[in-house]
Every structure is written in C-alpha cells, then in structure tokens.
Design a protein around this motif. Structure first.
Motif, short mmCIF file in Angstrom:
data_model
loop_
_atom_site.label_atom_id
_atom_site.label_comp_id
_atom_site.label_asym_id
_atom_site.label_seq_id
_atom_site.Cartn_x
_atom_site.Cartn_y
_atom_site.Cartn_z
N LYS A 1 0.82 -1.22 0.00
CA LYS A 1 0.00 0.00 0.00
C LYS A 1 0.85 1.27 0.00
N TYR A 2 2.01 1.22 -0.69
CA TYR A 2 2.88 2.40 -0.75
C TYR A 2 2.21 3.52 -1.52
N VAL A 3 2.32 4.70 -0.98
CA VAL A 3 1.88 5.91 -1.67
C VAL A 3 2.98 6.96 -1.51
N HIS B 1 5.30 8.98 8.02
CA HIS B 1 5.73 9.06 6.62
C HIS B 1 7.13 8.46 6.52
N CYS B 2 7.57 8.21 5.31
CA CYS B 2 8.86 7.54 5.11
C CYS B 2 10.01 8.27 5.82
N GLY B 3 9.99 9.57 5.83
CA GLY B 3 11.08 10.33 6.43
C GLY B 3 11.26 10.08 7.91
N ASN B 4 10.24 9.56 8.58
CA ASN B 4 10.42 9.24 10.01
C ASN B 4 10.21 7.74 10.28
N CYS B 5 10.43 6.94 9.24
CA CYS B 5 10.30 5.48 9.36
C CYS B 5 11.68 4.87 9.62
N VAL B 6 11.70 3.84 10.41
CA VAL B 6 12.97 3.17 10.75
C VAL B 6 13.63 2.55 9.52
N GLN B 7 12.86 2.25 8.49
CA GLN B 7 13.42 1.63 7.29
C GLN B 7 14.03 2.64 6.32
N TYR B 8 13.75 3.91 6.53
CA TYR B 8 14.22 4.96 5.61
C TYR B 8 15.70 5.20 5.82
N GLN B 9 16.46 5.25 4.72
CA GLN B 9 17.90 5.43 4.82
C GLN B 9 18.38 6.71 4.16
N PRO C 1 16.81 5.88 -0.05
CA PRO C 1 16.62 4.43 -0.08
C PRO C 1 15.77 3.95 1.09
N CYS C 2 15.13 2.82 0.87
CA CYS C 2 14.33 2.16 1.90
C CYS C 2 14.75 0.70 1.91
N GLN C 3 14.93 0.15 3.10
CA GLN C 3 15.37 -1.24 3.20
C GLN C 3 14.34 -2.22 2.66
N ILE C 4 13.11 -1.81 2.58
CA ILE C 4 12.05 -2.70 2.09
C ILE C 4 12.02 -2.75 0.56
N PHE C 5 12.56 -1.70 -0.07
CA PHE C 5 12.59 -1.65 -1.53
C PHE C 5 14.05 -1.53 -1.99
N PRO C 6 14.80 -2.62 -1.94
CA PRO C 6 16.23 -2.55 -2.29
C PRO C 6 16.43 -2.06 -3.73
N ALA D 1 14.38 4.12 -4.47
CA ALA D 1 14.21 5.19 -3.48
C ALA D 1 12.72 5.43 -3.27
N VAL D 2 12.39 5.94 -2.11
CA VAL D 2 11.00 6.33 -1.80
C VAL D 2 10.99 7.81 -1.45
N LYS D 3 9.85 8.44 -1.64
CA LYS D 3 9.71 9.84 -1.27
C LYS D 3 9.66 9.93 0.26
N GLY E 1 6.35 9.77 1.55
CA GLY E 1 5.59 8.56 1.26
C GLY E 1 5.23 7.77 2.51
N TRP E 2 4.60 6.65 2.28
CA TRP E 2 4.18 5.78 3.38
C TRP E 2 3.84 4.41 2.82
N CYS E 3 4.06 3.37 3.62
CA CYS E 3 3.57 2.03 3.28
C CYS E 3 3.21 1.32 4.58
N SER E 4 2.59 0.16 4.46
CA SER E 4 2.07 -0.56 5.62
C SER E 4 3.16 -1.11 6.54
N VAL E 5 4.42 -1.06 6.11
CA VAL E 5 5.53 -1.53 6.95
C VAL E 5 6.01 -0.42 7.89
N TRP E 6 5.49 0.78 7.73
CA TRP E 6 6.00 1.92 8.50
C TRP E 6 6.12 1.58 10.00
N ALA E 7 7.28 1.95 10.55
CA ALA E 7 7.53 1.83 11.99
C ALA E 7 8.37 3.04 12.39
FE1 SF4 Z 1 8.43 4.33 3.61
FE2 SF4 Z 1 7.43 1.89 3.95
FE3 SF4 Z 1 10.01 2.21 3.39
FE4 SF4 Z 1 9.07 2.95 5.78
S1 SF4 Z 1 9.12 0.85 4.95
S2 SF4 Z 1 10.48 4.10 4.48
S3 SF4 Z 1 7.01 3.70 5.24
S4 SF4 Z 1 8.28 2.73 2.05
#
Ligand code: SF4
Length: 110
Positions: free
Chosen positions: A55-57, A71-79, A88-93, A96-98, A101-107
């Motif tokens: 559900k990434y947007v 949002h991605c900028g404050n997500c633990v996966q955001y690099q 970069p995002c660890q979930i989407f090797p 890059a994500v905005k 942005g946001w997806c259901s993995v956000w933490a």
């Molecule tokens: Fe954004 Fe999802 Fe990646 Fe977190 S895991 S940075 S919410 S795309």
C-alpha cells in the motif's frame, strides 16, 4: 632463539599508524558514493507490484491507512539523509522512496 612474530614496540606502532592514518579518508568514500547512488536510484511507483502489496503511496496524506504524522522520512526503514526529499528504503532494495511517502511496513525511528 629467533622470534616468529614482530614484537609490539612503540616503533612498530608508529609505523602502523603512519600507514593507516592516510587511509582514513578512503574509509569515508563509500558513504559518499552511497549517497551519490541514492540520488540516482529509481523511485518506487505506486503501480510497482511490491508497492501495491504494501500500500505504498508517495504522499502519506493520501493514504487512509497511515497514522497522522507517519511518513517515510520518520520510518525506521528509511535510509535517506535527514531532511532529504527522497532516499533508499530497506524494504525496496535498489529503489528510493519519497520522504513524504508511506507504506504498511512503517515503523517509527527510535
Ligand atoms: Fe516508507 Fe514503507 Fe520504506 Fe518505511 S518501509 S520508508 S514507510 S516505504
């Protein structure tokens, strides 16, 4: 009796330091290269199969599932760098994500 190992003397330590210290700037290069690579990574698009599944947007405000303020900028996966527009995002090797942005993995970042 000959020694098999060089002794640890001040002279040997200084020799090692003389060799190692000039290499320190080289250790910084990979992170600069990684940042340059991050800027050239293709952006994840919402029609990407994995993006759909998660559900990434690109704009968290458009998601009905995103908690306010997440949002991605404050997500633990955001690099991406702090304050960056995308990264970069660890979930989407390899992509890059905005930062907006946001997806259901956000933490949240710790
Ligand atoms: Fe954004 Fe999802 Fe990646 Fe977190 S895991 S940075 S919410 S795309």
């Amino acid at each position: 009796m000959p020694q098999d190992h060089p002794t640890l003397t001040r002279r040997n330590l200084l020799k090692c330091a003389a060799v190692a210290l000039p290499l320190v700037p080289l250790a910084v290069l990979p992170s600069r290269a990684a940042r340059a690579d991050a800027a050239s990574l293709p952006l994840v698009t919402p029609d990407d199969a994995q993006a759909k599944a998660l559900k990434y947007v690109p704009d968290a405000k458009t998601s009905k599932d995103a908690k306010p303020g997440s949002h991605c900028g404050n997500c633990v996966q955001y690099q991406g760098a702090s304050g960056s527009a995308q990264g970069p995002c660890q979930i989407f090797p390899g992509k890059a994500v905005k930062s907006t942005g946001w997806c259901s993995v956000w933490a949240p970042q710790m």
